[in-house]
Motif scaffolding. Structure first.
Motif, mmCIF file in Angstrom:
data_model
loop_
_atom_site.group_PDB
_atom_site.id
_atom_site.type_symbol
_atom_site.label_atom_id
_atom_site.label_comp_id
_atom_site.label_asym_id
_atom_site.label_seq_id
_atom_site.Cartn_x
_atom_site.Cartn_y
_atom_site.Cartn_z
ATOM 1 N N ARG A 117 0.812 -1.219 0.000
ATOM 2 C CA ARG A 117 0.000 0.000 0.000
ATOM 3 C C ARG A 117 0.845 1.268 0.000
ATOM 4 O O ARG A 117 0.477 2.271 -0.622
ATOM 5 C CB ARG A 117 -0.937 -0.011 1.204
ATOM 6 N N GLU A 118 1.991 1.255 0.684
ATOM 7 C CA GLU A 118 2.827 2.460 0.703
ATOM 8 C C GLU A 118 3.300 2.828 -0.692
ATOM 9 O O GLU A 118 3.482 4.000 -1.010
ATOM 10 C CB GLU A 118 4.034 2.237 1.614
ATOM 11 N N GLU A 119 3.477 1.806 -1.556
ATOM 12 C CA GLU A 119 3.969 2.080 -2.913
ATOM 13 C C GLU A 119 2.825 2.318 -3.899
ATOM 14 O O GLU A 119 2.892 3.245 -4.714
ATOM 15 C CB GLU A 119 4.818 0.903 -3.402
ATOM 16 N N ILE A 120 1.769 1.524 -3.816
ATOM 17 C CA ILE A 120 0.710 1.617 -4.831
ATOM 18 C C ILE A 120 -0.425 2.529 -4.409
ATOM 19 O O ILE A 120 -1.296 2.871 -5.222
ATOM 20 C CB ILE A 120 0.142 0.224 -5.176
ATOM 21 N N GLY A 121 -0.473 2.943 -3.141
ATOM 22 C CA GLY A 121 -1.514 3.856 -2.686
ATOM 23 C C GLY A 121 -2.784 3.105 -2.302
ATOM 24 O O GLY A 121 -2.756 1.941 -1.903
ATOM 25 N N PRO A 159 -20.330 -8.853 -14.135
ATOM 26 C CA PRO A 159 -20.173 -10.035 -13.274
ATOM 27 C C PRO A 159 -18.978 -10.911 -13.625
ATOM 28 O O PRO A 159 -18.451 -11.603 -12.758
ATOM 29 C CB PRO A 159 -21.497 -10.797 -13.492
ATOM 30 N N ASP A 160 -18.552 -10.890 -14.904
ATOM 31 C CA ASP A 160 -17.473 -11.794 -15.306
ATOM 32 C C ASP A 160 -16.097 -11.136 -15.238
ATOM 33 O O ASP A 160 -15.137 -11.623 -15.839
ATOM 34 C CB ASP A 160 -17.720 -12.316 -16.721
ATOM 35 N N GLU A 161 -15.971 -10.023 -14.493
ATOM 36 C CA GLU A 161 -14.663 -9.407 -14.331
ATOM 37 C C GLU A 161 -14.564 -8.739 -12.965
ATOM 38 O O GLU A 161 -15.566 -8.365 -12.352
ATOM 39 C CB GLU A 161 -14.382 -8.399 -15.443
ATOM 40 N N LEU A 162 -13.332 -8.607 -12.500
ATOM 41 C CA LEU A 162 -13.035 -7.967 -11.224
ATOM 42 C C LEU A 162 -12.132 -6.767 -11.512
ATOM 43 O O LEU A 162 -11.055 -6.929 -12.092
ATOM 44 C CB LEU A 162 -12.337 -8.963 -10.292
ATOM 45 N N VAL A 163 -12.594 -5.567 -11.133
ATOM 46 C CA VAL A 163 -11.848 -4.339 -11.419
ATOM 47 C C VAL A 163 -11.355 -3.745 -10.109
ATOM 48 O O VAL A 163 -12.140 -3.505 -9.177
ATOM 49 C CB VAL A 163 -12.719 -3.314 -12.172
ATOM 50 N N VAL A 164 -10.024 -3.528 -10.028
ATOM 51 C CA VAL A 164 -9.393 -2.968 -8.831
ATOM 52 C C VAL A 164 -8.693 -1.663 -9.234
ATOM 53 O O VAL A 164 -7.947 -1.624 -10.229
ATOM 54 C CB VAL A 164 -8.371 -3.953 -8.225
ATOM 55 N N ARG A 165 -8.930 -0.603 -8.457
ATOM 56 C CA ARG A 165 -8.285 0.710 -8.736
ATOM 57 C C ARG A 165 -7.259 0.992 -7.652
ATOM 58 O O ARG A 165 -7.551 0.890 -6.459
ATOM 59 C CB ARG A 165 -9.331 1.808 -8.777
ATOM 60 N N ILE A 166 -6.039 1.346 -8.097
ATOM 61 C CA ILE A 166 -4.978 1.719 -7.157
ATOM 62 C C ILE A 166 -4.766 3.223 -7.210
ATOM 63 O O ILE A 166 -5.095 3.893 -8.204
ATOM 64 C CB ILE A 166 -3.668 0.970 -7.467
ATOM 65 N N GLY A 167 -4.168 3.764 -6.118
ATOM 66 C CA GLY A 167 -4.026 5.214 -6.023
ATOM 67 C C GLY A 167 -2.837 5.779 -6.763
ATOM 68 O O GLY A 167 -2.847 6.956 -7.159
#
Length: 551
Positions: free
Chosen positions: A106-110, A119-127
């Protein structure tokens, strides 16, 4: 040879007698079936057998041929498995692993936030967009190679970048195919277990194409009865309660779901999506009563029991929801630590509903929803008409063959007719012994066998005629007739038997029913022609000692 040793004569007649005795219950099908059902019920309940048990003597064989859907009546269903539902569950289960992998970075990617997605995908947003490569590498290390010949070099998940800050995770195409196969196999097995636990005889449950299942349940009163039994996913989970609400449109939030209450109309529960314990960890479920109310008692396996025990110990005073197929059937407050991995499910149940729910839970949850594409109910009257039509066709064919053989071959024709009667008895006896299912095409196989059964005798009798024309004596002519016809009999029947085996191997439903009766008929026909008819002719000759034989 016209001489049979005593042991061979005894063995042949014992086989014939056994076939006749095994076939006898089918002549009184209805009363034998009632007697069998009464005895099974007495064993299950521990009560004394009812009056129906006396309809058939206990010392007599009581195994019956199972009647197929077209003869007994019942329900026919064609259902489609919603395979896409499993993709969403796989990705939902993958999210905790993604979160635990990214948190140390987390310290590096925020910040790490899950975004709304298909439903057929997982979306993750980083800072921090600059750390995208670090996040992608960490997540790709979570993927595993697909264990299949077609999946060499591929992984189960595909991790890709979308924009500056979004990471998209999906199942690979090869993993989707493998998941589809597993889901279909699991669905077939669970449907079969549910139908078997309901006490139905010889259901037909087969995969049709890539995502469909054919279900035929003889004896079912309606197709809806079967739909009620198998159409429910029976997915049981125990989820932490976030809050109650009366607004069905309220946003549950990321990682949460909103489900309606069964016992409280208009009330909805916002729950954590990830359950504490799931129905997959159940090892038993039984209908019972508590304070004169129908309930379902359940018991978890070791892992489920420990998780349930730990959660209740840490959350005394908090509500938790018992969820069945996306409906909250109960949301009690944890009053004390529940150890032992056992509990009960209460609700507005009647005894029939608790019995059905227990069956569903014991059989396991369907991995995906079943959508009914086609349903038919075949009444017992239609089945009775089919039986009567099949019986009439068999009797006409049987009588015609008997008359023809007598007119064509005289006394020898009578011997062949006796063997033909024993042949039919052996077919019925074998079908009963192996518990085969008799269908309308199966009756057609028996009718065909009746016609084919005399072929071997015709070959033998024609060969005997030829030998008699060559001025051979009666005994020698009969011996040569059987010896020279033997290879032709075996060759002809082996080729037909191979065809029956192929039909059974690659066919389904009615085709397999036809192949079973045809294959059994070939075996019994060869036996009666080569051994039974020959023994009858030899016995007749040794008693009469005729100087001439006319065929």
């Amino acid at each position: 040879m016209l001489h049979f040793p005593l042991w061979k004569k005894t063995l042949i007649w014992l086989v014939c007698a056994l076939g006749v005795v095994m076939a006898m219950p089918n002549m009184w099908y209805a009363q034998v079936e009632r007697a069998n059902d009464a005895r099974v019920l007495a064993e299950e309940t521990g009560a004394e057998p009812g009056a129906d048990a006396a309809l058939w003597p206990e010392f007599m064989p009581s195994r019956l041929m199972n009647l197929g859907l077209d003869l007994r009546g019942g329900a026919h269903l064609l259902v489609e498995v919603q395979l896409e539902d499993v993709y969403a569950e796989r990705l939902e289960g993958f999210w905790p692993e993604v979160l635990s992998t990214l948190r140390p970075l987390r310290e590096e990617i925020g910040t790490i936030r899950r975004q709304a997605s298909n439903p057929d995908e997982l979306v993750v947003r980083i800072g921090n967009p600059a750390a995208m490569d670090t996040a992608l590498t960490a997540l790709r290390d979570l993927t595993r190679p697909v264990a299949s010949l077609t999946g060499v070099g591929t992984t189960d998940y595909v991790v890709s970048q979308a924009g500056d800050t979004d990471i998209v995770i999906t199942l690979s195409d090869v993993e989707k195919q493998a998941t589809d196969d597993r889901t279909m196999q699991q669905s077939l097995e669970i449907v079969r277990r549910r139908v078997d636990e309901s006490g139905t005889r010889e259901p037909t449950i087969q995969r049709q194409g890539q995502e469909r299942i054919l279900i035929q349940v003889p004896g079912a009163s309606s197709a809806q009865e079967v739909i009620d039994l198998i159409g429910t996913t029976a997915k049981l989970t125990f989820n932490p309660v976030v809050r109650r609400t009366t607004d069905a449109t309220e946003r549950a939030g990321v990682g949460n779901v909103i489900y309606p209450s069964v016992d409280e109309p208009g009330v909805f529960y916002v729950l954590e999506r990830r359950p504490v314990v799931s129905g997959e960890q159940l090892v038993d479920a039984q209908p019972t009563f508590q304070e004169n109310r129908p309930v379902v008692s359940f018991r978890f396996n070791g892992a489920g029991g420990r998780a349930f025990s730990e959660y209740t110990a840490q959350n005394i005073g908090s509500p938790f929801a018992i969820v069945l197929d996306e409906e909250v059937i109960s949301a009690p407050v944890i009053q004390s630590h529940i150890s032992g991995g056992a509990g009960i499910i209460t609700g507005r149940f009647d005894p029939a509903e608790t019995t059905r729910l227990a069956i569903l839970l014991r059989a396991g949850a369907l991995p995906a929803e079943l959508v009914v594409l086609e349903q038919r109910t075949i009444g017992p009257e239609l089945g009775a008409d089919s039986i009567e039509a099949g019986r009439l066709a068999t009797m006409i064919a049987f009588a015609a063959v008997l008359v023809f053989m007598f007119l064509a071959y005289g006394t020898f024709g009578l011997f062949a007719n006796v063997a033909l009667i024993l042949n039919v008895a052996l077919i019925m006896g074998l079908l009963s012994a192996i518990g085969a299912t008799l269908t309308l095409p199966g009756i057609a196989g028996i009718v065909l066998t009746v016609g084919m059964a005399v072929d071997a005798n015709v070959l033998v009798f024609e060969r005997i005629r030829e030998e008699l024309k060559r001025a051979k004596g009666p005994a020698r002519a009969i011996e040569l007739g059987y010896e020279k016809a033997f290879s032709a009999i075996i060759d002809a029947n082996i080729t037909t038997f191979i065809a029956a085996v192929i039909l059974f191997a690659i066919g389904s439903g009615p085709v397999r029913g036809f192949s079973v009766t045809l294959g059994i008929g070939i075996i019994t026909s060869v036996f009666t022609a080569v051994f039974v008819t020959r023994l009858i002719v030899a016995t007749w000759y040794n008693i009469r000692r005729p100087k001439t034989v006319t065929i």
